[in-house]
Write a protein that holds these residues in place. Structure first.
Motif, PDB file in Angstrom:
ATOM      1  N   GLU A  36      22.029  78.714  55.196  1.00 44.32           N
ATOM      2  CA  GLU A  36      23.272  79.710  55.054  1.00 44.32           C
ATOM      3  C   GLU A  36      24.449  79.145  54.689  1.00 44.32           C
ATOM      4  O   GLU A  36      25.128  79.985  54.045  1.00 44.32           O
ATOM      5  CB  GLU A  36      23.207  80.292  56.506  1.00 44.32           C
ATOM      6  CG  GLU A  36      24.128  81.375  56.779  1.00 44.32           C
ATOM      7  CD  GLU A  36      25.489  81.089  56.913  1.00 44.32           C
ATOM      8  OE1 GLU A  36      26.549  82.174  56.511  1.00 44.32           O
ATOM      9  OE2 GLU A  36      25.763  80.209  57.569  1.00 44.32           O
ATOM     10  N   HIS A  37      24.631  78.120  55.158  1.00 47.51           N
ATOM     11  CA  HIS A  37      25.972  77.228  54.691  1.00 47.51           C
ATOM     12  C   HIS A  37      26.166  77.152  53.442  1.00 47.51           C
ATOM     13  O   HIS A  37      27.063  77.471  52.749  1.00 47.51           O
ATOM     14  CB  HIS A  37      26.053  75.956  55.593  1.00 47.51           C
ATOM     15  CG  HIS A  37      27.218  75.046  55.040  1.00 47.51           C
ATOM     16  ND1 HIS A  37      28.633  75.297  55.490  1.00 47.51           N
ATOM     17  CD2 HIS A  37      27.210  74.216  53.993  1.00 47.51           C
ATOM     18  CE1 HIS A  37      29.331  74.303  54.820  1.00 47.51           C
ATOM     19  NE2 HIS A  37      28.501  73.712  53.902  1.00 47.51           N
ATOM     20  N   SER A  39      24.698  78.722  51.107  1.00 52.53           N
ATOM     21  CA  SER A  39      24.904  80.058  50.387  1.00 52.53           C
ATOM     22  C   SER A  39      26.065  80.499  50.233  1.00 52.53           C
ATOM     23  O   SER A  39      26.521  81.449  49.491  1.00 52.53           O
ATOM     24  CB  SER A  39      23.771  80.990  50.791  1.00 52.53           C
ATOM     25  OG  SER A  39      24.309  81.528  52.155  1.00 52.53           O
ATOM     26  N   ARG A  40      26.939  80.139  51.182  1.00 52.76           N
ATOM     27  CA  ARG A  40      28.491  80.472  51.039  1.00 52.76           C
ATOM     28  C   ARG A  40      29.403  79.518  50.130  1.00 52.76           C
ATOM     29  O   ARG A  40      30.516  80.052  50.054  1.00 52.76           O
ATOM     30  CB  ARG A  40      28.981  80.339  52.631  1.00 52.76           C
ATOM     31  CG  ARG A  40      28.369  81.252  53.492  1.00 52.76           C
ATOM     32  CD  ARG A  40      28.593  81.557  55.045  1.00 52.76           C
ATOM     33  NE  ARG A  40      30.040  81.027  54.997  1.00 52.76           N
ATOM     34  CZ  ARG A  40      30.534  80.274  55.864  1.00 52.76           C
ATOM     35  NH1 ARG A  40      29.691  79.552  56.834  1.00 52.76           N
ATOM     36  NH2 ARG A  40      31.909  79.931  56.209  1.00 52.76           N
ATOM     37  N   TRP A  41      28.722  78.440  49.517  1.00 52.24           N
ATOM     38  CA  TRP A  41      29.604  77.811  48.687  1.00 52.24           C
ATOM     39  C   TRP A  41      29.926  78.524  47.716  1.00 52.24           C
ATOM     40  O   TRP A  41      29.207  79.482  46.915  1.00 52.24           O
ATOM     41  CB  TRP A  41      28.817  76.411  48.255  1.00 52.24           C
ATOM     42  CG  TRP A  41      29.019  75.422  48.959  1.00 52.24           C
ATOM     43  CD1 TRP A  41      28.452  75.355  50.445  1.00 52.24           C
ATOM     44  CD2 TRP A  41      29.098  73.789  48.977  1.00 52.24           C
ATOM     45  NE1 TRP A  41      28.636  74.062  50.861  1.00 52.24           N
ATOM     46  CE2 TRP A  41      28.957  73.236  50.032  1.00 52.24           C
ATOM     47  CE3 TRP A  41      29.802  73.309  47.866  1.00 52.24           C
ATOM     48  CZ2 TRP A  41      29.301  71.938  50.047  1.00 52.24           C
ATOM     49  CZ3 TRP A  41      29.942  72.135  47.768  1.00 52.24           C
ATOM     50  CH2 TRP A  41      29.985  71.495  48.772  1.00 52.24           C
ATOM     51  N   THR A  42      31.042  78.205  46.688  1.00 45.96           N
ATOM     52  CA  THR A  42      31.433  78.873  45.312  1.00 45.96           C
ATOM     53  C   THR A  42      30.805  78.046  44.336  1.00 45.96           C
ATOM     54  O   THR A  42      30.751  77.176  44.342  1.00 45.96           O
ATOM     55  CB  THR A  42      32.896  79.130  45.318  1.00 45.96           C
ATOM     56  OG1 THR A  42      33.364  78.062  45.250  1.00 45.96           O
ATOM     57  CG2 THR A  42      33.333  80.131  46.185  1.00 45.96           C
ATOM     58  N   PRO A 158      32.672  76.389  51.574  1.00 47.12           N
ATOM     59  CA  PRO A 158      33.452  77.429  52.360  1.00 47.12           C
ATOM     60  C   PRO A 158      34.674  76.693  53.007  1.00 47.12           C
ATOM     61  O   PRO A 158      34.800  75.572  53.509  1.00 47.12           O
ATOM     62  CB  PRO A 158      32.720  78.051  53.500  1.00 47.12           C
ATOM     63  CG  PRO A 158      31.280  77.487  53.358  1.00 47.12           C
ATOM     64  CD  PRO A 158      31.234  76.312  52.294  1.00 47.12           C
ATOM     65  N   PHE A 161      34.234  76.547  58.492  1.00 48.98           N
ATOM     66  CA  PHE A 161      32.672  76.716  58.907  1.00 48.98           C
ATOM     67  C   PHE A 161      32.542  76.087  60.069  1.00 48.98           C
ATOM     68  O   PHE A 161      33.073  75.344  60.426  1.00 48.98           O
ATOM     69  CB  PHE A 161      31.743  76.411  57.552  1.00 48.98           C
ATOM     70  CG  PHE A 161      31.590  74.942  57.502  1.00 48.98           C
ATOM     71  CD1 PHE A 161      30.943  73.915  58.152  1.00 48.98           C
ATOM     72  CD2 PHE A 161      32.535  74.132  56.663  1.00 48.98           C
ATOM     73  CE1 PHE A 161      30.903  72.725  57.879  1.00 48.98           C
ATOM     74  CE2 PHE A 161      32.470  72.876  56.066  1.00 48.98           C
ATOM     75  CZ  PHE A 161      31.556  71.970  56.829  1.00 48.98           C
TER      76      PHE A 161
END
Length: 191
Positions: A36-37, A39-42, A158, A161
């Motif tokens: 989940e973490h 998946s939040r990266w750009t 992110p 976090f």
């Protein structure tokens, strides 16, 4: 990957000697939080995330022997390492992952908070490895979880976090191949 494919890959590796790693395996719920973490990266390329079953906290990477080591000698070293690790007894310890970044080679990682317990564990593991005749073939690395091996220069974690924590009760010894990456669990110790 099925076992026959792994065996074929192993035969193709020089001298059949695959690097060993000492790592900490997070439970399923922590693996879900790691994904989940990630998946939040750009700007992490689609499909580049480490598969859930490969997620681990690397403590010592690339354990091996001197060049020219024969397969029979390697097997003895591996047995010595397994026996040495079998004598370790770990006290449960909390791991906290709280700093994410892109490392050299375009690796997106999340790093463990440095603390006395983690340093002590790493020293114990290094002592076991060296005492069995194995040695790290790479420079010592900061304990980390690789989220992707294919980050781009624009990849960013992110901004904020929540730390990811779990209680560690054992250490895993794994063999690996770099490309395609796969891991074979050799054993667990420290319980």
């Amino acid at each position: 990957m099925n076992n026959s494919s792994r065996k074929a890959e192993r035969r193709d590796h020089p001298a059949g000697l695959l690097p060993m790693h000492l790592c900490l395996l997070p439970p399923i719920e922590v693996r879900a939080r790691l994904l989940e973490h990630a998946s939040r990266w750009t700007c992490l390329p689609p499909g580049s995330l480490t598969k859930s079953w490969h997620l681990h906290l690397t403590m010592l990477a690339g354990l091996g022997a001197d060049p020219g080591t024969r397969l029979a000698d390697w097997t003895v070293l591996e047995q010595r390492l397994t026996q040495s690790l079998g004598k370790l007894r770990l006290k449960p310890m909390q791991i906290e992952l709280n700093h994410a970044m892109v490392w050299h080679g375009n690796k997106a990682v999340i790093v463990a908070e440095d603390n006395f317990g983690l340093r002590r564990l790493r020293d114990m593991l290094l002592s076991s490895a060296l005492g069995s005749g194995m040695k790290p073939l790479h420079a010592m690395t900061t304990p980390h979880v690789t989220l992707s091996r294919h980050a781009t220069p624009a990849s960013r974690p992110p901004e904020f976090f929540e730390s990811i924590r779990w209680m560690v009760t054992d250490v895993a010894l794994v063999r690996s191949t770099p490309y395609p990456a796969w891991y074979e669990l050799v054993g667990r110790c420290g319980r």
